[in-house]
Design a protein around this motif. Structure first.
Motif, PDB file in Angstrom:
ATOM      1  N   LYS A 280       0.873  -1.177   0.000  1.00 13.12           N
ATOM      2  CA  LYS A 280       0.000   0.000   0.000  1.00 13.12           C
ATOM      3  C   LYS A 280       0.911   1.229   0.000  1.00 13.12           C
ATOM      4  N   TYR A 281       0.829   2.025  -1.034  1.00 13.82           N
ATOM      5  CA  TYR A 281       1.774   3.123  -1.213  1.00 13.82           C
ATOM      6  C   TYR A 281       1.086   4.470  -1.300  1.00 13.82           C
ATOM      7  N   LYS A 282       1.693   5.466  -0.682  1.00 14.27           N
ATOM      8  CA  LYS A 282       1.287   6.861  -0.891  1.00 14.27           C
ATOM      9  C   LYS A 282       2.573   7.652  -1.076  1.00 14.27           C
ATOM     10  N   THR A 283       2.697   8.297  -2.226  1.00 10.22           N
ATOM     11  CA  THR A 283       3.939   9.007  -2.547  1.00 10.22           C
ATOM     12  C   THR A 283       3.576  10.402  -3.041  1.00 10.22           C
ATOM     13  N   GLY A 284       4.307  11.406  -2.596  1.00 11.49           N
ATOM     14  CA  GLY A 284       3.986  12.774  -3.009  1.00 11.49           C
ATOM     15  C   GLY A 284       5.210  13.561  -3.439  1.00 11.49           C
ATOM     16  N   ALA A 285       4.981  14.461  -4.414  1.00 11.53           N
ATOM     17  CA  ALA A 285       6.059  15.326  -4.904  1.00 11.53           C
ATOM     18  C   ALA A 285       5.596  16.783  -4.891  1.00 11.53           C
ATOM     19  N   ASP A 286       6.556  17.693  -4.747  1.00 16.00           N
ATOM     20  CA  ASP A 286       6.208  19.130  -4.734  1.00 16.00           C
ATOM     21  C   ASP A 286       6.093  19.652  -6.168  1.00 16.00           C
ATOM     22  N   LYS A 287       5.808  20.949  -6.306  1.00 15.40           N
ATOM     23  CA  LYS A 287       5.517  21.509  -7.636  1.00 15.40           C
ATOM     24  C   LYS A 287       6.730  21.439  -8.559  1.00 15.40           C
ATOM     25  N   ASP A 288       7.909  21.352  -7.983  1.00 15.27           N
ATOM     26  CA  ASP A 288       9.117  21.271  -8.817  1.00 15.27           C
ATOM     27  C   ASP A 288       9.508  19.825  -9.157  1.00 15.27           C
ATOM     28  N   GLY A 289       8.695  18.890  -8.696  1.00 14.31           N
ATOM     29  CA  GLY A 289       8.964  17.495  -9.050  1.00 14.31           C
ATOM     30  C   GLY A 289       9.840  16.754  -8.059  1.00 14.31           C
ATOM     31  N   TYR A 290      10.118  17.364  -6.908  1.00 16.88           N
ATOM     32  CA  TYR A 290      10.936  16.685  -5.907  1.00 16.88           C
ATOM     33  C   TYR A 290      10.052  15.903  -4.950  1.00 16.88           C
ATOM     34  N   LEU A 291      10.425  14.675  -4.690  1.00 10.67           N
ATOM     35  CA  LEU A 291       9.673  13.848  -3.752  1.00 10.67           C
ATOM     36  C   LEU A 291       9.777  14.461  -2.360  1.00 10.67           C
ATOM     37  N   GLN A 292       8.640  14.506  -1.676  1.00  8.91           N
ATOM     38  CA  GLN A 292       8.623  15.099  -0.333  1.00  8.91           C
ATOM     39  C   GLN A 292       8.237  14.096   0.746  1.00  8.91           C
ATOM     40  N   ALA A 293       7.399  13.143   0.370  1.00 10.98           N
ATOM     41  CA  ALA A 293       6.950  12.206   1.401  1.00 10.98           C
ATOM     42  C   ALA A 293       6.529  10.882   0.782  1.00 10.98           C
ATOM     43  N   MET A 294       6.698   9.831   1.554  1.00 16.96           N
ATOM     44  CA  MET A 294       6.261   8.512   1.123  1.00 16.96           C
ATOM     45  C   MET A 294       5.835   7.704   2.334  1.00 16.96           C
ATOM     46  N   GLU A 295       4.699   7.048   2.183  1.00 15.68           N
ATOM     47  CA  GLU A 295       4.230   6.167   3.240  1.00 15.68           C
ATOM     48  C   GLU A 295       3.915   4.819   2.599  1.00 15.68           C
ATOM     49  N   ALA A 296       4.383   3.750   3.231  1.00 18.60           N
ATOM     50  CA  ALA A 296       4.123   2.430   2.657  1.00 18.60           C
ATOM     51  C   ALA A 296       3.838   1.420   3.748  1.00 18.60           C
ATOM     52  N   GLU A 297       2.881   0.543   3.455  1.00 16.18           N
ATOM     53  CA  GLU A 297       2.635  -0.596   4.324  1.00 16.18           C
ATOM     54  C   GLU A 297       2.760  -1.837   3.457  1.00 16.18           C
ATOM     55  N   ILE A 298       3.644  -2.714   3.876  1.00 16.08           N
ATOM     56  CA  ILE A 298       3.983  -3.888   3.046  1.00 16.08           C
ATOM     57  C   ILE A 298       3.738  -5.144   3.874  1.00 16.08           C
ATOM     58  N   VAL A 299       2.947  -6.037   3.320  1.00 12.88           N
ATOM     59  CA  VAL A 299       2.688  -7.292   4.022  1.00 12.88           C
ATOM     60  C   VAL A 299       3.173  -8.443   3.143  1.00 12.88           C
ATOM     61  N   GLY A 300       4.034  -9.261   3.710  1.00 16.57           N
ATOM     62  CA  GLY A 300       4.577 -10.390   2.961  1.00 16.57           C
ATOM     63  C   GLY A 300       4.054 -11.703   3.514  1.00 16.57           C
ATOM     64  N   ASP A 301       3.657 -12.588   2.620  1.00 16.73           N
ATOM     65  CA  ASP A 301       3.124 -13.895   2.998  1.00 16.73           C
ATOM     66  C   ASP A 301       4.276 -14.882   3.146  1.00 16.73           C
ATOM     67  N   SER A 302       4.522 -15.287   4.385  1.00 17.08           N
ATOM     68  CA  SER A 302       5.633 -16.197   4.652  1.00 17.08           C
ATOM     69  C   SER A 302       5.225 -17.658   4.470  1.00 17.08           C
ATOM     70  N   GLY A 303       3.940 -17.899   4.278  1.00 12.42           N
ATOM     71  CA  GLY A 303       3.488 -19.288   4.203  1.00 12.42           C
ATOM     72  C   GLY A 303       3.630 -19.957   5.562  1.00 12.42           C
ATOM     73  N   ALA A 304       3.821 -21.257   5.562  1.00 13.30           N
ATOM     74  CA  ALA A 304       3.738 -22.033   6.800  1.00 13.30           C
ATOM     75  C   ALA A 304       4.986 -21.937   7.686  1.00 13.30           C
ATOM     76  N   TYR A 305       6.096 -21.470   7.129  1.00 10.78           N
ATOM     77  CA  TYR A 305       7.325 -21.384   7.924  1.00 10.78           C
ATOM     78  C   TYR A 305       7.991 -20.036   7.729  1.00 10.78           C
ATOM     79  N   CYS A 306       8.852 -19.708   8.667  1.00 10.83           N
ATOM     80  CA  CYS A 306       9.492 -18.394   8.654  1.00 10.83           C
ATOM     81  C   CYS A 306      10.556 -18.304   7.555  1.00 10.83           C
TER      82      CYS A 306
END
Lengths: 430, 332
Positions: A280-306
């Protein structure tokens, strides 16, 4: 620095033996008085089990059937010891090993395997990592399915997003991938005259295999020797233990060479996979095209073992920004148990999934800002002296700008081919 | 209708175990009978070229022909632990261990040569092509072969170790230096989307990969081709059809891998910018070469068709559905 050998395309030292078919892979090895083996695996994803091998043991040609009762320490794993050498009273994924049937021929092993009675008392399973994170979900191991949570905090994302004129917010998912190496798992074990237990396999890390064999069978490491044969591809799938302990246990107990060879379907069931991820990503840039902020939530499926879940989701979290300077970053990545086939190391190790989200975010932002995909990247990429979101300073060897320049040089040529008149394309001329 | 599009993908990749975990590689170098040199190191050859790369690094450090080096990496009773052949760590980590072991080996041989040649010091001794000689008076010379005969009862075997530097990240903020070094790359592809079938075909690709320094450019390009093909399969074809824990596609007739018919002639561009902590500047590239291709394909599909695919893999069915939905929303 003038170099004489480094930098030269000398012919690889293993080329001749491989192209002429002389290179030995474990399934090529035959020893006198050798026994064969087959692995009985779980047919259901989550169940309590009871095993009865009595009838199977009486089959002609069956020499011995090994189960959890025969293993001094029935646990292994590259990080957590949550794998069983053989399932004892519970199976957590389809394909989990239950018994190792050793016989005078492969046919005898198959015959014996078919006569093993496994009573499955099926349990509710969980197959979606987001479901698995919820409190009321079926639990795979212990009290929680969440194995690991990595937190990355840098700057203040709320402030950062305030300065953005373009924001992209999307959820991306990736799927499970098999390593699909050409050579399925195979190996052979035997005792040397001085009592050294030898296991010959194709592996990525023979010293780890030796350690796990010695630990689970309660032997001195010096009494165990792992011989790495030629390896027919690995890509991460030969990091976890598959056949090593089974083979070692059988040769040690029976004092005869034992060989096991997987077919393709068994190979699919036996080794790890690439972690599917929900990003789940949220990424933002300012008027000059420079990235200012990013928020991410990442869930990985490990299956039955670590397996490597912690390290993989950590790597995903660290690489979540992409190779860009972003002053305000918040990342949460999670590794979660499910009753899916277990996942582990695979080429890119969590950093391969991420850019499928992060790089599409960049193009979406570029379009919103009315700048080109090249421009948004050139403005934001790491350069010598850049600081990553974890605070690491990239002091040297950061030639991403040069990588991009090479593509810029070729862009017109690509564009020309892209803009070939539609008719020509439709006629299939090009 | 067939529509074409260009897409970009860039990435970075941190190598090594990382996060402060001790990442140690060991190598041993031994003078063999006849003056050849043995390198004993647990760097598994998984097809990536580890054996060749370690021999090249050794040959460079020993200043001798690579053909006079024998590498043993197959037997736990003959070699020390050099960590796993994973995490893109063998070239950097174990390469460093091999280089250090070879340098230690040279020092050891210089000490022996000093005695054998009746010199007062090892200063000015040079190792070259299996000989040790004094630069200012090259007649003072002894070969590895002679040394191996003189010291055959006293095995000359030295160790080299390398431990990579990383800093464990803070549990609450994730601040730290989790990987070192990082490797960078960028990929551009031209694709053709068939809007009648949902099939995506690759037409052209350029792929620039930072390697620090290429130990063996052909092997680097081989890795780049392999990584590209693996990513192509991941992005467009490979689908286990996982349902309730069952992999429905668990044989190669159903689990579709890219073949030579799908793979294209990628223009692989090696970018060199040596890393000072690496052996001769060489960074690993085994994993990163798999990373930027998929995103480039996804961005090219959008450029061609105006459709963004948020869920991998981009099977024809999925792309057709997305194309139809996009047409419908445009019609409204």
């Amino acid at each position: 620095m003038t170099l004489k050998t480094v930098g030269k395309s000398i012919i690889r030292v293993d080329a001749y033996s491989k192209v002429t078919g002389k290179a030995l892979y474990p399934q090529d090895i035959y020893l006198d008085d050798m026994l064969y083996a087959k692995t009985l695996r779980s047919k259901v994803p989550h169940a309590n089990i009871k095993i009865d091998t009595r009838e199977a043991e009486r089959q002609e040609g069956v020499v011995r059937i090994f189960t959890h009762k025969d293993v001094p320490l029935n646990e292994h794993g590259v990080v957590l010891k949550d794998h069983n050498v053989f399932a004892a009273d519970k199976v957590r994924q389809i394909g989990a090993p239950i018994a190792f049937v050793v016989g005078e021929s492969e046919e005898a092993c198959i015959n014996g395997m078919n006569k093993i009675k496994v009573e499955y008392e099926e349990l509710p399973g969980v197959f979606d990592p987001l479901e698995a994170m919820k409190e009321g979900s079926p639990k795979v191991h212990g009290q929680s399915n969440i194995i690991y949570h990595y937190k990355l905090r840098c700057g203040d994302i709320e402030e950062g997003f305030k300065n953005c004129v373009a924001i992209a917010e999307n959820t991306y998912t990736t799927h499970m991938q098999d390593h699909a190496f050409l050579q399925p798992e195979a190996g052979i074990s035997y005792m040397e005259e001085d009592g050294t237990l030898v296991v010959a396999v194709a592996t990525q890390y023979p010293h780890y295999d030796r350690e796990e064999i010695a630990r689970t069978l309660k032997l001195e490491e010096e009494k165990v020797k792992v011989i790495n044969t030629n390896v027919g591809g690995a890509f991460g799938a030969r990091e976890d233990i598959t056949i090593q302990i089974h083979l070692a246990l059988a040769a040690l107990t029976l004092n005869r060479p034992v060989k096991v060879v997987f077919g393709r379907e068994e190979s699919f069931q036996a080794h790890s996979k690439r972690h599917p991820m929900v990003m789940k990503y949220k990424t933002g840039a300012d008027k000059d095209g420079y990235l200012q902020a990013m928020e991410a939530e990442i869930v990985g499926d490990s299956g039955a073992y670590c397996s490597w879940a912690m390290n993989v989701l950590r790597k995903a979290g660290v690489h979540a920004t992409g190779p860009y300077h972003i002053p305000n970053v918040k990342v949460d990545s999670y590794a979660v148990y499910t009753n899916n086939p277990f996942t582990g190391a695979m080429r890119g190790f969590g950093a391969t999934q991420i850019p499928n989200a992060a790089e599409q975010q960049m193009d979406i932002l570029a379009e919103k800002l009315g700048i080109s995909p090249f421009e948004i990247r050139q403005k934001n990429i790491f350069k010598t002296g850049s600081k990553t979101a974890t605070g690491q300073v990239l002091l040297e060897s950061v030639p991403l700008d040069r990588c991009l320049e090479e593509l810029v040089k070729r862009y017109d040529e690509f564009l020309k081919l892209k803009n070939v008149v539609d008719e020509t394309i439709e006629e299939g001329v090009l | 209708m067939k529509k074409r599009g260009v897409g970009l993908g860039v990435s970075f990749y941190g190598t090594g175990y990382g996060n402060g975990f001790p990442d140690v590689s060991n190598a041993e170098v031994q003078l063999l009978e006849g003056g050849k040199v043995g390198i004993f190191v647990g760097a598994t050859e998984v097809g990536q070229g580890a054996k060749t790369a370690m021999i090249q690094i050794g040959a460079e450090a020993l200043n001798m022909d690579h053909k006079d080096i024998v590498l043993v990496s197959e037997d736990t009773s003959q070699m020390m632990d050099s960590g796993t052949a994973a995490a893109t760590r063998q070239t950097y980590n174990t390469g460093n261990a091999v280089k250090i072991a070879c340098e230690n080996f040279n020092k050891r041989l210089f000490d022996l040569a000093k005695v054998e040649l009746g010199l007062n010091s090892t200063a000015g001794l040079v190792a070259q092509d299996g000989d040790i000689y004094l630069g200012i008076f090259p007649q003072k010379r002894i070969s590895y072969k002679d040394l191996s005969e003189k010291y055959k009862d006293d095995i000359i075997r030295v160790v080299g170790s390398f431990t990579a530097q990383t800093v464990k990240m803070d549990d609450e903020t994730g601040q730290g230096a989790p990987y070192w070094p990082y490797t960078f790359n960028a990929c551009m592809v031209l694709v053709e989307v068939d809007t009648n079938t949902g099939r995506v075909e690759l037409l052209k690709a350029a792929f620039a990969q930072d390697v620090g320094r290429a130990v063996n450019p052909s092997l680097v390009k081989g890795q780049m081709d392999g990584g590209f093909a693996m990513s192509l399969g991941y992005t467009l074809f490979e689908d286990l059809a996982l349902e309730n824990g069952v992999m429905k596609n668990r044989k190669f007739s159903k689990y579709l891998l890219p073949t030579s018919m799908d793979m294209i002639d990628v223009e692989n561009i090696i970018i060199e910018d040596p890393e000072s902590t690496a052996p001769y500047g060489a960074k690993g590239i085994g994993e990163p070469v798999t990373i930027p291709i998929g995103p480039a394909i996804l961005n090219a599909i959008y450029d061609a068709s105006g459709v963004r695919i948020f869920n991998l893999p981009v099977t024809p069915e999925k792309l057709m559905k997305a194309l139809r939905e996009s047409e419908e929303s445009e019609a409204i």
